[in-house]
Structure formats: structure tokens, C-alpha cells
Design an enzyme around this catalytic site. Structure first.
Site, short mmCIF file in Angstrom:
data_model
loop_
_atom_site.label_atom_id
_atom_site.label_comp_id
_atom_site.label_asym_id
_atom_site.label_seq_id
_atom_site.Cartn_x
_atom_site.Cartn_y
_atom_site.Cartn_z
N SER A 55 -12.86 -2.89 0.51
CA SER A 55 -13.01 -1.98 1.65
C SER A 55 -14.46 -1.55 1.77
O SER A 55 -15.06 -1.13 0.78
CB SER A 55 -12.20 -0.70 1.44
N LYS A 75 -4.86 7.54 6.63
CA LYS A 75 -5.62 7.74 5.40
C LYS A 75 -6.03 9.19 5.31
O LYS A 75 -6.57 9.75 6.27
CB LYS A 75 -6.84 6.82 5.40
N ARG A 127 0.87 -1.19 0.00
CA ARG A 127 0.00 0.00 0.00
C ARG A 127 0.90 1.22 0.00
O ARG A 127 1.36 1.67 1.05
CB ARG A 127 -0.90 -0.02 1.24
N1 TZP Z 1 -8.91 2.38 5.69
C1 TZP Z 1 -9.43 2.97 6.74
S1 TZP Z 1 -8.21 3.53 7.77
C2 TZP Z 1 -6.97 2.91 6.81
C3 TZP Z 1 -7.55 2.32 5.71
C4 TZP Z 1 -6.82 1.69 4.63
C5 TZP Z 1 -5.55 3.04 7.13
C6 TZP Z 1 -5.18 2.27 8.37
O1 TZP Z 1 -3.91 2.59 8.81
P1 TZP Z 1 -3.54 2.68 10.38
O2 TZP Z 1 -2.22 3.39 10.35
O3 TZP Z 1 -3.42 1.28 10.91
O4 TZP Z 1 -4.60 3.51 11.04
#
Ligand code: TZP
Ligand code: MG
Length: 189
Positions: free
Chosen positions: A91, A120, A23
Site C-alpha cells: 500500500s 478505513k 481483509r
Molecule cells: N486503503 C485506503 S482506503 C481503503 C484501503 C485499504 C479501504 C477501501 O475500502 P472502500 O470501502 O472500497 O472505500
């Protein structure tokens, strides 16, 4: 200087990560490709599942085990004929989106954000545990909570029956990525 991404991936695998997802939202595809190839090699060698986020083309080129698609990515109907029986994760941020993902043949669902997160750029509102449990009850496919999850709050989810999680910042911000991954994994077992 930042840490080498491949070393960080290797540390997560050593710590017991079940799945590695590529990602890299801000990396040009020309750079993602060599990182993806190296990640594919490493995950294959270690027997760890490898999923590519967003990029169906990269998932195919890298022969990844799967692709993870968001609500604004290529719809699963177009991805499925190309991915065949490989993994497609979707998602979701609501019950309706989860139902749609299940009906369209998703192999797993990501749901979140579970907690507030800075990772995000534009997140949907926090999804409560009750909604996650409802989504879990819709089908037998895995439901994976994501967003803001870490050592300090993972028990909130585990205690209520949410047993699969995806974590980025709490692991990658750790000085010892392997130890942090192991500590989180032990909670999940
Ligand atoms: N979708 C909602 S939050 C997120 C995604 C892909 C990112 C999650 O990253 P982290 O750093 O574990 O909060
Ligand atoms: Mg996406």
C-alpha cells in the site's frame, strides 16, 4: 443478521472478481484462520487469486497466492524470503512510498485513498489521479487504486487511464453482490 462471508466471496467470484483479498481488521486470528482456509479452498476451486491482507503468517499457513502489506506492516525485505516468488503487494500513499515499494521488489502497488472512504479508520489524504498516473509511469508493475471507489465514480478513474481498482464497501453494501461486481467488472474490460 450479517451475511455469510463465504457466500459474499462466492458472489464476487461469480460476478468476475479477479482477486479476493482477506481483509478482516477486527477479527481475531483464531477466527480468521478457518475463514481463510475456506476462502483458500474456494478461490483455488474457482481459479481466483487469493491475497491475505496484513498477516504474513496467515498468508504462509493458508498457502495464499500473496500477501498485501501496508506501510506499518512487516517490511517486504523480511516477507520476501518467506513468500519466495509469491505475490507481495504494498500500500502506498505518495510518490516516494511508491518508488520505495518498486525498488524493494513489490509485485504490485496499491494507491489511495482515491476518494473519501469510511472503510478505513485512519486514512491518508485523498491521492489525486495525477499522482496515480505518475506512479503508473514509474514501472511496469500493476498499480491498483483503492478507497471510496464505486459505480458512481469509477469512470473518473477509467477516463484518465487508471484501469485497476480494489473495491470494498460499494460491493459489500449491495443487495446483489454478484450483480454489482459484474457491473463494475464490465466497466474494467
Ligand atoms: N486503503 C485506503 S482506503 C481503503 C484501503 C485499504 C479501504 C477501501 O475500502 P472502500 O470501502 O472500497 O472505500
Ligand atoms: Mg496492512
Amino acid at each position: 443478521m450479517g451475511r455469510d462471508p463465504l457466500e459474499m466471496i462466492a458472489a464476487q467470484i461469480k460476478g468476475g472478481a479477479d482477486v479476493i483479498q482477506l481483509r478482516e481488521k477486527n477479527m481475531p486470528k483464531g477466527e480468521k484462520l478457518p475463514l481463510g482456509l475456506a476462502t483458500r479452498n474456494l478461490t483455488k476451486q474457482e481459479g481466483t487469486l487469493f491475497i491475505v491482507n496484513d498477516d504474513l503468517d496467515l498468508a504462509l499457513i493458508l498457502e495464499a497466492d500473496g500477501v498485501h502489506l501496508g506501510q506499518d506492516d512487516i517490511p517486504i525485505q523480511y516477507a520476501r524470503p518467506l513468500m519466495k516468488d509469491k505475490i507481495i503487494g504494498i500500500s502506498t500513499h505518495s510518490l516516494d512510498q511508491a518508488r520505495e515499494a518498486i525498488d524493494s521488489g513489490a509485485d504490485y502497488i496499491g494507491i489511495g485513498p482515491a476518494f473519501k472512504t469510511e472503510t478505513k479508520a485512519k486514512t491518508d489524504p485523498v491521492v489525486g489521479v495525477d499522482l496515480m498516473l505518475k506512479v503508473q509511469g514509474l514501472s511496469s508493475i500493476p498499480v491498483i487504486a483503492i478507497g471510496g471507489i464505486g459505480k458512481s465514480n469509477i469512470d473518473v478513474l477509467l477516463n484518465k487511464g487508471i484501469k485497476k481498482v480494489a473495491i470494498i464497501s460499494d460491493i459489500l453494501s449491495s443487495r446483489d453482490i454478484e450483480a454489482k461486481t459484474r457491473a463494475l467488472k464490465e466497466k474494467l474490460m
